[in-house]
Design a protein around this motif. Structure first.
Motif, PDB file in Angstrom:
ATOM      1  N   VAL A   1      47.956  -0.316  11.618  1.00 44.50           N
ATOM      2  CA  VAL A   1      47.865  -0.023  10.185  1.00 44.50           C
ATOM      3  C   VAL A   1      46.689   0.913   9.906  1.00 44.50           C
ATOM      4  O   VAL A   1      46.785   1.854   9.113  1.00 44.50           O
ATOM      5  CB  VAL A   1      47.736  -1.324   9.367  1.00 44.50           C
ATOM      6  N   GLN A   2      45.572   0.642  10.567  1.00 47.53           N
ATOM      7  CA  GLN A   2      44.385   1.477  10.383  1.00 47.53           C
ATOM      8  C   GLN A   2      44.655   2.920  10.819  1.00 47.53           C
ATOM      9  O   GLN A   2      44.207   3.872  10.181  1.00 47.53           O
ATOM     10  CB  GLN A   2      43.224   0.897  11.190  1.00 47.53           C
ATOM     11  N   LYS A   3      45.429   3.077  11.890  1.00 43.39           N
ATOM     12  CA  LYS A   3      45.683   4.408  12.422  1.00 43.39           C
ATOM     13  C   LYS A   3      46.739   5.164  11.620  1.00 43.39           C
ATOM     14  O   LYS A   3      46.595   6.351  11.340  1.00 43.39           O
ATOM     15  CB  LYS A   3      46.138   4.311  13.882  1.00 43.39           C
ATOM     16  N   PHE A   4      47.835   4.471  11.260  1.00 43.52           N
ATOM     17  CA  PHE A   4      48.977   5.170  10.654  1.00 43.52           C
ATOM     18  C   PHE A   4      49.093   4.977   9.144  1.00 43.52           C
ATOM     19  O   PHE A   4      49.759   5.781   8.483  1.00 43.52           O
ATOM     20  CB  PHE A   4      50.277   4.712  11.322  1.00 43.52           C
ATOM     21  N   GLY A   5      48.502   3.935   8.589  1.00 44.63           N
ATOM     22  CA  GLY A   5      48.593   3.696   7.157  1.00 44.63           C
ATOM     23  C   GLY A   5      50.037   3.624   6.694  1.00 44.63           C
ATOM     24  O   GLY A   5      50.884   3.002   7.345  1.00 44.63           O
ATOM     25  N   PRO A   6      50.357   4.289   5.577  1.00 41.50           N
ATOM     26  CA  PRO A   6      51.726   4.249   5.042  1.00 41.50           C
ATOM     27  C   PRO A   6      52.761   4.858   5.988  1.00 41.50           C
ATOM     28  O   PRO A   6      53.963   4.631   5.825  1.00 41.50           O
ATOM     29  CB  PRO A   6      51.631   5.072   3.747  1.00 41.50           C
ATOM     30  N   GLU A   7      52.302   5.643   6.961  1.00 42.08           N
ATOM     31  CA  GLU A   7      53.226   6.283   7.911  1.00 42.08           C
ATOM     32  C   GLU A   7      53.702   5.314   9.000  1.00 42.08           C
ATOM     33  O   GLU A   7      54.527   5.678   9.836  1.00 42.08           O
ATOM     34  CB  GLU A   7      52.538   7.479   8.594  1.00 42.08           C
ATOM     35  N   LEU A   8      53.206   4.084   8.970  1.00 43.98           N
ATOM     36  CA  LEU A   8      53.542   3.119  10.018  1.00 43.98           C
ATOM     37  C   LEU A   8      55.051   2.894  10.110  1.00 43.98           C
ATOM     38  O   LEU A   8      55.595   2.740  11.201  1.00 43.98           O
ATOM     39  CB  LEU A   8      52.831   1.783   9.753  1.00 43.98           C
ATOM     40  N   GLU A   9      55.725   2.910   8.967  1.00 44.18           N
ATOM     41  CA  GLU A   9      57.160   2.622   8.958  1.00 44.18           C
ATOM     42  C   GLU A   9      57.972   3.647   9.749  1.00 44.18           C
ATOM     43  O   GLU A   9      59.125   3.387  10.123  1.00 44.18           O
ATOM     44  CB  GLU A   9      57.686   2.543   7.527  1.00 44.18           C
ATOM     45  N   LYS A  10      57.391   4.803  10.020  1.00 48.21           N
ATOM     46  CA  LYS A  10      58.090   5.828  10.800  1.00 48.21           C
ATOM     47  C   LYS A  10      58.024   5.549  12.308  1.00 48.21           C
ATOM     48  O   LYS A  10      58.765   6.147  13.082  1.00 48.21           O
ATOM     49  CB  LYS A  10      57.501   7.204  10.510  1.00 48.21           C
ATOM     50  N   HIS A  11      57.156   4.640  12.709  1.00 47.61           N
ATOM     51  CA  HIS A  11      56.971   4.341  14.127  1.00 47.61           C
ATOM     52  C   HIS A  11      57.784   3.095  14.475  1.00 47.61           C
ATOM     53  O   HIS A  11      57.256   1.996  14.661  1.00 47.61           O
ATOM     54  CB  HIS A  11      55.482   4.158  14.431  1.00 47.61           C
ATOM     55  N   GLN A  12      59.090   3.294  14.574  1.00 46.50           N
ATOM     56  CA  GLN A  12      60.000   2.162  14.676  1.00 46.50           C
ATOM     57  C   GLN A  12      59.839   1.372  15.969  1.00 46.50           C
ATOM     58  O   GLN A  12      59.937   0.135  15.970  1.00 46.50           O
ATOM     59  CB  GLN A  12      61.449   2.650  14.530  1.00 46.50           C
ATOM     60  N   GLN A  13      59.611   2.035  17.089  1.00 50.48           N
ATOM     61  CA  GLN A  13      59.472   1.293  18.342  1.00 50.48           C
ATOM     62  C   GLN A  13      58.210   0.441  18.344  1.00 50.48           C
ATOM     63  O   GLN A  13      58.196  -0.671  18.893  1.00 50.48           O
ATOM     64  CB  GLN A  13      59.477   2.266  19.524  1.00 50.48           C
TER      65      GLN A  13
END
Length: 603
Positions: A483-495
């Motif tokens: 979460v700290q690294k990707f923030g709101p973009e986390l949902e794009k990292h499906q694997q």
């Protein structure tokens, strides 16, 4: 609201990860009331007599027999367990509805699907979203089995993306009707239902709208042929076509544009009910496999005496035990949350909707875990039967095929894996679950000096509870850093999400099994729970293996250099046993108990 509910802390959905749960506060199958036991036994008697005894008919596409069994279930009151008494239902609590769904679903996937589609997505949307006039008109007929319901959401271009449906609803010139036109597919119960819950879009609305539509072929409703399917052969599954089907404006369900909300909340309930619907299927597969293994003689001995078979039986029983433990734990949490909301003045509809929504994370966890366990259990059932298991003359083959759909129903397992973590992160951002502070403590622990104190593991399952606490740190370490690294973009990292979800799933199921066993060991004595203790230890051991693998997969996918090395060291520290269990001995102990009873006997 009961005194028990008032006196215990009811954790919010997802809080199991950051707050300790006392074993006394979990509900187990051993806590069933006498009324619930009677309901379970009468349900099992009906299934044994009318469904399981005729399982071959369901394999021969005997749709009429599925409908006949549904009518019998209606006469017994089993279709109206969750329906309030005001609408001719039994008005029972959430645990009781789970119980009936569990034991009515084990014999065949065809009947299980018909039952689930009718009582869940066929009846529930009206019960929870209908106005008083709609409920009085339709729900009694559905609760008693006079009518059957179906749910029309999926379209050729709208599956997981349910809100993208193209079916249109156009208001008539006189303003009295909506004219619905469109195509729906994979509609369970379509061949014998009298009522559809249909989702369509009005104009250019952002969200779809729900409608109650009576099945009248003279009103622009036509159907495709029965779909040929891998399993659930006698579940009626058809395409449904609407051609300017007239629907009275008063048959709009809830409000305009409210259909997507109805669909999503129906899925939350459907997910935990689907988990329940897979439980007795596992028990029955274990029963059949055990009987066969006890009777099948090879090399002058029953094959049950072979370690390879014992390993399979033990794992099947252990997974089922953990699935039961987690499913009824969550069901009681939902029931208690509903009771709290009703005590606060919420209506039955509001309380039930919000009560289930609160535990949407757990519902997704259970849907994934139990649907995958029933598939692996059926697969091993075939293996134990050997060549006979591959034959359609034995029930293993149909059980395997029927189980396969459960990983697709109610949102695919891939969708549910990503949802479970995504919903947890959103809850944290809203302040409903404090993930930040525990995650920061774990980060500090990684850079600190580890404790070399020897913990006291003198009480039953105390080392296992300590391991659960450490496994929660693994999730917090991985998810917190992601979460700290990707923030709101986390949902794009499906694997990454899916690996994190597997960690979350294993924590919830392992903890549920341990808490159930601890509770029963304290009140019934450790000796009486010897096999359950063994199953709790075995499930945890297997969970640790999965978490080690998925934790490493997640860490190396986004961390590099010193950060990666530190997190991998943390993963190793948090998954290390002080006293490794003898898993071969555990499996042998469990399998010998199942063999002695000629089947699963822990429910």
């Amino acid at each position: 609201m009961s005194t028990e509910t008032i006196n215990k802390e009811i954790l919010r959905g997802g809080q199991f990860l950051v707050k300790e749960t006392k074993c006394e506060d979990v509900f187990t199958l051993e806590d069933l009331s006498e009324e619930q036991k009677m309901m379970r036994d009468s349900t099992r008697e009906f299934v044994d007599r009318d469904v399981w005894a005729h399982w071959e008919r369901f394999e021969k596409k005997d749709y009429k027999y599925t409908e006949e069994c549904m009518r019998k279930a209606g006469e017994l009151g089993l279709l109206g367990v969750a329906v309030p008494e005001a609408y001719d239902g039994l008005g029972m609590g959430f645990v009781s509805t789970m119980l009936v769904c569990d034991y009515i679903s084990g014999a065949t996937g065809s009947f299980s699907t018909a039952y689930g589609a009718h009582t869940g997505i066929g009846t529930m949307p009206i019960t929870l979203y209908g106005n008083e006039e709609q409920k009085k008109k339709y729900v009694p007929k559905l609760a008693t089995g006079e009518w059957f319901g179906a749910y029309c959401l999926t379209e050729p271009g709208a599956g997981s993306d349910a809100n993208s449906g193209k079916t249109k609803a156009v208001l008539s010139d006189d303003g009295k009707h909506y004219l619905i036109s469109g195509q729906k597919m994979w509609i369970s119960n379509a061949g014998f239902c009298q009522l559809f819950i249909v989702f369509a879009r009005i104009g250019d609305d952002k969200n779809i709208t729900g409608f109650i539509v009576e099945n009248d072929p003279s009103n622009g409703i036509t159907m495709g042929e029965e779909e040929p399917k891998l399993g659930i052969k006698s579940s009626s599954t058809r395409q449904v076509f609407f051609n300017e089907t007239k629907v009275p404006v008063e048959n709009m369900l809830s409000e305009r544009g409210g259909g997507f909300k109805i669909a999503m909340n129906a899925l939350n309930v459907g997910r935990i009910k689907l988990a329940a619907a897979c439980l007795d299927a596992q028990r029955r597969i274990i029963d059949e496999a055990t009987k066969y293994a006890n009777e099948r003689i090879q090399f002058k001995t029953p094959i049950m005496n072979f370690g390879a078979i014992k390993s399979k039986i033990a794992t099947m029983a252990t997974n089922t035990y953990a699935d039961e433990s987690a499913s009824y734990r969550a069901a009681k949490n939902i029931e208690d949350r509903i009771a709290v909301r009703q005590a606060e003045g919420n209506s039955h509809q509001e309380a039930e909707l919000k009560g289930v929504e609160e535990y949407a994370i757990e519902c997704s966890i259970l849907k994934v875990a139990v649907s995958e366990h029933v598939q692996s259990t059926a697969d091993e059932g075939i293996q134990i039967f050997g060549g006979m298991g591959f034959s359609a003359e034995a029930p293993m083959e149909s059980a395997w095929r029927d189980a396969r759909i459960s990983r697709i129903y109610e949102g695919t397992n891939e969708i549910n894996r990503m949802l479970s973590v995504g919903m947890l992160v959103k809850k944290a951002m809203r302040g409903h679950v404090d993930l930040l502070n525990p995650a920061m403590k774990v980060a500090d622990e990684l850079t600190g000096i580890p404790s070399f104190d020897t913990p006291d593991f003198s009480e039953v399952l105390s080392e296992e509870k300590d391991m659960i606490a450490k496994l929660k740190k693994v999730f917090l370490m991985v998810a917190g850093s992601a979460v700290q690294k990707f923030g709101p973009e986390l949902e794009k990292h499906q694997q990454l999400l899916m690996a994190s979800s597997d960690i979350l799933i294993q924590i919830y199921l392992a903890e549920s099994a341990i808490l159930r066993t601890e509770k029963n060991a304290k009140r019934f004595g450790e000796e009486s729970q010897a096999i359950q203790i063994a199953m709790s230890k075995l499930y945890l051991y297997n969970a640790v293996d999965i978490i080690q693998s998925k934790g490493k997969e997640a860490i190396v996918s986004f961390a590099e250099g010193d950060e990666q090395r530190m997190m991998l060291m943390g993963l190793k520290r948090f998954t290390k046993y002080m006293n490794n269990p003898n898993v071969v001995a555990l499996r042998t102990q469990i399998a010998d108990s199942v063999a002695a009873e000629n089947g699963y006997h822990f429910d």
